[in-house]
Design a protein around this motif. Sequence first.
Motif, PDB file in Angstrom:
ATOM      1  N   LEU A  48       0.864  -1.200   0.091  1.00  0.00           N
ATOM      2  CA  LEU A  48      -0.161   0.087  -0.007  1.00  0.00           C
ATOM      3  C   LEU A  48       0.851   1.458   0.012  1.00  0.00           C
ATOM      4  CD1 LEU A  48      -2.698   1.265   0.267  1.00  0.00           C
ATOM      5  CD2 LEU A  48      -2.741   0.909   2.741  1.00  0.00           C
ATOM      6  N   THR A  49       1.698   1.335   0.885  1.00  0.00           N
ATOM      7  CA  THR A  49       2.653   2.351   1.049  1.00  0.00           C
ATOM      8  C   THR A  49       3.700   2.613  -0.321  1.00  0.00           C
ATOM      9  OG1 THR A  49       3.009   2.043   3.206  1.00  0.00           O
ATOM     10  CG2 THR A  49       4.702   3.392   2.195  1.00  0.00           C
ATOM     11  N   ALA A  50       3.987   1.580  -0.858  1.00  0.00           N
ATOM     12  CA  ALA A  50       4.678   1.717  -2.340  1.00  0.00           C
ATOM     13  C   ALA A  50       3.812   2.193  -3.269  1.00  0.00           C
ATOM     14  CB  ALA A  50       5.477   0.356  -2.474  1.00  0.00           C
ATOM     15  N   ALA A  51       2.565   1.886  -3.450  1.00  0.00           N
ATOM     16  CA  ALA A  51       1.731   2.058  -4.446  1.00  0.00           C
ATOM     17  C   ALA A  51       1.271   3.494  -4.311  1.00  0.00           C
ATOM     18  CB  ALA A  51       0.277   1.257  -4.575  1.00  0.00           C
ATOM     19  N   ILE A  52       1.170   4.067  -3.242  1.00  0.00           N
ATOM     20  CA  ILE A  52       0.801   5.350  -2.860  1.00  0.00           C
ATOM     21  C   ILE A  52       1.685   6.295  -3.295  1.00  0.00           C
ATOM     22  CG2 ILE A  52      -0.006   7.035  -0.939  1.00  0.00           C
ATOM     23  CD1 ILE A  52      -1.523   4.925   0.452  1.00  0.00           C
ATOM     24  N   GLU A  53       2.984   5.875  -2.936  1.00  0.00           N
ATOM     25  CA  GLU A  53       4.164   6.964  -3.173  1.00  0.00           C
ATOM     26  C   GLU A  53       4.394   6.824  -4.651  1.00  0.00           C
ATOM     27  OE1 GLU A  53       7.480   5.477  -0.650  1.00  0.00           O
ATOM     28  OE2 GLU A  53       6.190   6.129   1.349  1.00  0.00           O
ATOM     29  N   SER A  54       4.359   5.692  -5.315  1.00  0.00           N
ATOM     30  CA  SER A  54       4.438   5.521  -6.806  1.00  0.00           C
ATOM     31  C   SER A  54       3.654   6.340  -7.469  1.00  0.00           C
ATOM     32  CB  SER A  54       4.491   3.994  -7.119  1.00  0.00           C
ATOM     33  OG  SER A  54       4.151   3.998  -8.446  1.00  0.00           O
ATOM     34  N   ASP A  55       2.235   6.498  -7.014  1.00  0.00           N
ATOM     35  CA  ASP A  55       1.250   7.288  -7.753  1.00  0.00           C
ATOM     36  C   ASP A  55       1.273   8.638  -7.321  1.00  0.00           C
ATOM     37  OD1 ASP A  55      -0.815   7.412  -9.770  1.00  0.00           O
ATOM     38  OD2 ASP A  55      -2.374   7.111  -8.058  1.00  0.00           O
ATOM     39  N   GLY A  56       2.113   8.845  -6.505  1.00  0.00           N
ATOM     40  CA  GLY A  56       2.388  10.477  -6.334  1.00  0.00           C
ATOM     41  C   GLY A  56       1.339  10.843  -5.340  1.00  0.00           C
ATOM     42  N   LEU A  57       0.944   9.995  -4.412  1.00  0.00           N
ATOM     43  CA  LEU A  57      -0.272  10.813  -3.629  1.00  0.00           C
ATOM     44  C   LEU A  57       0.459  11.032  -2.122  1.00  0.00           C
ATOM     45  CD1 LEU A  57      -2.985   8.017  -4.350  1.00  0.00           C
ATOM     46  CD2 LEU A  57      -2.741  10.579  -5.109  1.00  0.00           C
ATOM     47  N   GLY A  58       1.733  10.914  -1.880  1.00  0.00           N
ATOM     48  CA  GLY A  58       2.393  11.363  -0.693  1.00  0.00           C
ATOM     49  C   GLY A  58       2.417  10.445   0.197  1.00  0.00           C
ATOM     50  N   THR A  59       2.497  10.778   1.445  1.00  0.00           N
ATOM     51  CA  THR A  59       2.321   9.438   2.612  1.00  0.00           C
ATOM     52  C   THR A  59       1.158   9.745   3.374  1.00  0.00           C
ATOM     53  OG1 THR A  59       3.435  11.356   4.114  1.00  0.00           O
ATOM     54  CG2 THR A  59       4.926   9.661   2.746  1.00  0.00           C
ATOM     55  N   ARG A  60       0.938   8.632   4.136  1.00  0.00           N
ATOM     56  CA  ARG A  60      -0.140   8.506   5.040  1.00  0.00           C
ATOM     57  C   ARG A  60       0.172   8.251   6.186  1.00  0.00           C
ATOM     58  NH1 ARG A  60      -2.139  10.945   1.109  1.00  0.00           N
ATOM     59  NH2 ARG A  60      -3.927   9.927   0.189  1.00  0.00           N
ATOM     60  N   PRO A  61      -0.427   8.855   7.143  1.00  0.00           N
ATOM     61  CA  PRO A  61      -0.057   8.427   8.672  1.00  0.00           C
ATOM     62  C   PRO A  61      -0.176   6.866   8.956  1.00  0.00           C
ATOM     63  CG  PRO A  61      -2.069   9.848   8.581  1.00  0.00           C
ATOM     64  CD  PRO A  61      -1.723   9.579   7.211  1.00  0.00           C
ATOM     65  N   GLU A  62       0.660   6.432   9.827  1.00  0.00           N
ATOM     66  CA  GLU A  62       0.875   5.056  10.100  1.00  0.00           C
ATOM     67  C   GLU A  62      -0.270   4.309  10.693  1.00  0.00           C
ATOM     68  OE1 GLU A  62       3.843   2.188  12.954  1.00  0.00           O
ATOM     69  OE2 GLU A  62       4.471   3.926  11.857  1.00  0.00           O
ATOM     70  N   PRO A  63      -1.040   5.096  11.324  1.00  0.00           N
ATOM     71  CA  PRO A  63      -2.372   4.433  11.923  1.00  0.00           C
ATOM     72  C   PRO A  63      -3.393   4.233  10.820  1.00  0.00           C
ATOM     73  CG  PRO A  63      -1.726   6.171  13.275  1.00  0.00           C
ATOM     74  CD  PRO A  63      -0.689   6.388  12.131  1.00  0.00           C
ATOM     75  N   TRP A  64      -3.401   5.005   9.964  1.00  0.00           N
ATOM     76  CA  TRP A  64      -4.186   4.932   8.759  1.00  0.00           C
ATOM     77  C   TRP A  64      -3.728   3.800   7.922  1.00  0.00           C
ATOM     78  CZ3 TRP A  64      -3.959   4.742   3.589  1.00  0.00           C
ATOM     79  CH2 TRP A  64      -5.267   5.036   2.769  1.00  0.00           C
ATOM     80  N   LEU A  65      -2.640   3.666   7.674  1.00  0.00           N
ATOM     81  CA  LEU A  65      -1.825   2.656   6.884  1.00  0.00           C
ATOM     82  C   LEU A  65      -2.168   1.327   7.515  1.00  0.00           C
ATOM     83  CD1 LEU A  65       1.544   4.143   5.828  1.00  0.00           C
ATOM     84  CD2 LEU A  65      -0.714   3.384   4.269  1.00  0.00           C
ATOM     85  N   ASP A  66      -2.043   1.057   8.757  1.00  0.00           N
ATOM     86  CA  ASP A  66      -2.185  -0.188   9.492  1.00  0.00           C
ATOM     87  C   ASP A  66      -3.761  -0.481   9.418  1.00  0.00           C
ATOM     88  OD1 ASP A  66       0.203  -0.569  10.268  1.00  0.00           O
ATOM     89  OD2 ASP A  66      -0.045   0.517  12.386  1.00  0.00           O
ATOM     90  N   ALA A  67      -4.756   0.581   9.544  1.00  0.00           N
ATOM     91  CA  ALA A  67      -6.126   0.201   9.827  1.00  0.00           C
ATOM     92  C   ALA A  67      -6.495  -0.245   8.083  1.00  0.00           C
ATOM     93  CB  ALA A  67      -6.865   1.400  10.210  1.00  0.00           C
ATOM     94  N   VAL A  68      -6.081   0.407   7.032  1.00  0.00           N
ATOM     95  CA  VAL A  68      -6.559  -0.116   5.938  1.00  0.00           C
ATOM     96  C   VAL A  68      -5.934  -1.321   5.523  1.00  0.00           C
ATOM     97  CG1 VAL A  68      -6.286   0.789   3.476  1.00  0.00           C
ATOM     98  CG2 VAL A  68      -6.924   2.375   5.263  1.00  0.00           C
TER      99      VAL A  68
END
Length: 98
Positions: free
Chosen positions: A43-63
Amino acid sequence: MTDMPSERDLEDVARSREARLQTIINDLVREGGRSQPEVVQALTAAIESDGLGTRPEPWLDAVADEIAQGNAYVVSSHAAQVTDVPHPSTETPSETID
């Protein structure tokens, strides 16, 4: 003189970003077969690859928890309307509370 983007332009950009993020989530759900930590990485790699920036760790964990269970996290009602959100694999009861 630089024209400032209108409120409508900013809203369109935000909705586009939401739809792109929802598509990433949908694709990961359809791929399946990953543990929660593996989903966080993907998820982190795809978000960064698409240029969508970073997301908070709790959000990433929940998703990632939802994706690992075969359920799509819905980013927004607009994103759900314009993308093909997979049906959840986890059954949830439908009930009316009086």
